[in-house]
Design a protein around this motif. Sequence first.
Motif, PDB file in Angstrom:
ATOM      1  N   ALA A   1       0.927  -1.121   0.010  1.00 58.02           N
ATOM      2  CA  ALA A   1      -0.065  -0.063  -0.039  1.00 58.02           C
ATOM      3  C   ALA A   1       0.812   1.314   0.043  1.00 58.02           C
ATOM      4  O   ALA A   1       0.544   2.208  -0.618  1.00 58.02           O
ATOM      5  CB  ALA A   1      -0.838   0.014   1.258  1.00 58.02           C
TER       6      ALA A   1
ATOM      7  N   THR B   1       2.369   1.576  -3.667  1.00 56.57           N
ATOM      8  CA  THR B   1       1.393   1.997  -4.442  1.00 56.57           C
ATOM      9  C   THR B   1       0.996   3.493  -4.321  1.00 56.57           C
ATOM     10  O   THR B   1       0.733   4.312  -5.222  1.00 56.57           O
ATOM     11  CB  THR B   1       0.097   1.388  -4.380  1.00 56.57           C
ATOM     12  N   ASP B   2       0.686   3.982  -2.906  1.00 58.28           N
ATOM     13  CA  ASP B   2       0.601   5.013  -2.699  1.00 58.28           C
ATOM     14  C   ASP B   2       1.554   6.188  -3.274  1.00 58.28           C
ATOM     15  O   ASP B   2       1.216   7.163  -3.886  1.00 58.28           O
ATOM     16  CB  ASP B   2       0.429   5.372  -1.207  1.00 58.28           C
ATOM     17  N   GLU B   3       2.813   5.822  -3.055  1.00 58.78           N
ATOM     18  CA  GLU B   3       3.894   6.840  -3.685  1.00 58.78           C
ATOM     19  C   GLU B   3       3.818   6.746  -5.379  1.00 58.78           C
ATOM     20  O   GLU B   3       3.782   7.819  -5.922  1.00 58.78           O
ATOM     21  CB  GLU B   3       5.249   6.215  -3.180  1.00 58.78           C
TER      22      GLU B   3
ATOM     23  N   ARG C   1      -3.289  10.255   2.091  1.00 56.92           N
ATOM     24  CA  ARG C   1      -3.042   8.808   1.544  1.00 56.92           C
ATOM     25  C   ARG C   1      -3.694   8.793  -0.028  1.00 56.92           C
ATOM     26  O   ARG C   1      -4.932   9.260   0.136  1.00 56.92           O
ATOM     27  CB  ARG C   1      -3.231   7.779   2.332  1.00 56.92           C
ATOM     28  N   ARG C   2      -3.312   8.311  -0.860  1.00 55.19           N
ATOM     29  CA  ARG C   2      -3.978   7.728  -1.944  1.00 55.19           C
ATOM     30  C   ARG C   2      -4.493   6.194  -1.849  1.00 55.19           C
ATOM     31  O   ARG C   2      -5.132   5.786  -2.787  1.00 55.19           O
ATOM     32  CB  ARG C   2      -3.157   8.152  -3.218  1.00 55.19           C
ATOM     33  N   CYS C   3      -3.693   5.494  -1.300  1.00 51.91           N
ATOM     34  CA  CYS C   3      -3.695   3.827  -1.087  1.00 51.91           C
ATOM     35  C   CYS C   3      -3.770   3.503   0.125  1.00 51.91           C
ATOM     36  O   CYS C   3      -2.848   3.988   0.689  1.00 51.91           O
ATOM     37  CB  CYS C   3      -2.922   3.340  -2.075  1.00 51.91           C
ATOM     38  N   LEU C   4      -4.598   2.705   0.520  1.00 50.96           N
ATOM     39  CA  LEU C   4      -4.595   1.977   1.804  1.00 50.96           C
ATOM     40  C   LEU C   4      -4.696   0.788   1.721  1.00 50.96           C
ATOM     41  O   LEU C   4      -5.329   0.197   0.744  1.00 50.96           O
ATOM     42  CB  LEU C   4      -5.423   2.740   2.898  1.00 50.96           C
TER      43      LEU C   4
ATOM     44  N   THR D   1      -8.167   5.770  -2.005  1.00 52.45           N
ATOM     45  CA  THR D   1      -8.887   6.429  -0.759  1.00 52.45           C
ATOM     46  C   THR D   1     -10.125   7.332  -1.508  1.00 52.45           C
ATOM     47  O   THR D   1      -9.810   7.406  -2.521  1.00 52.45           O
ATOM     48  CB  THR D   1      -7.881   7.140   0.139  1.00 52.45           C
TER      49      THR D   1
END
Length: 239
Positions: free
Chosen positions: A124, A127-129, A170-173, A188
């Motif tokens: 996560a 992927t967020d980055e 955050r873009r992904c969790l 998110t």
Amino acid sequence: MAICELEFPAGLKANEFDNPELLANALADHVAERLTAAIANNPHGIATLVVSGGKSPVAFFQALAQKPIEWSKVVISLADERWVPTEHADSNAGLLKRFLFQGPAEKAGFFSLYRPTQTLEEAAAATDEALKELPKIDVLILGMGDDGHTASLFPDSPNLPEALDLNGERRCLPMLAPSTPHQRLTMTRSLLASAATPILSVSGQAKLETLRTALAGDDLAEMPIRAFLNPSLEIYWCP
């Protein structure tokens, strides 16, 4: 096509179709129009489409794949993904490979949420980055579960409050689905809500009842789909 007999908040657009085939074809036409317009209006000449997985969108994927879009200028990603390799039977990326990345749509680019890390949390974070590089979302297609979840924003998942924070960074969790074995990665709310054209596609009487229940309350944690039921959303529904 008829207007769905539901009480919607002011401005919420709802389209009802007689069967899944008609819905899939109409949705494919609409998405193709929006992507073509996005390509024309984007200074970089690209458009971004984010879709949801599962069995329900397959007919839509097959219809969209045949549309005469400049597919080489389209980037496709997923609102959520199971933490499994593309080759796994439950991979949403694998589903897209089988049903969307076919024919003309083979030329489209793909942004994967899956990362082969040691832990779900590491995946996560990676992927967020990486999502910092995803162009703005032009079209978003959401689905909805009978429990009122959308993407992998599940009621009672440990990270749900952070995932539903509209101002979150955050873009992904990482998320846990209460009734299925695979751990999940999800975009998110803050990222999904940035889509220029958000669409909810649902089929079946059970989903209609779920939608009615969602519209009757305002507790986002109870039914996360409520976070997206606003005037910018277009709803496509069929029995």
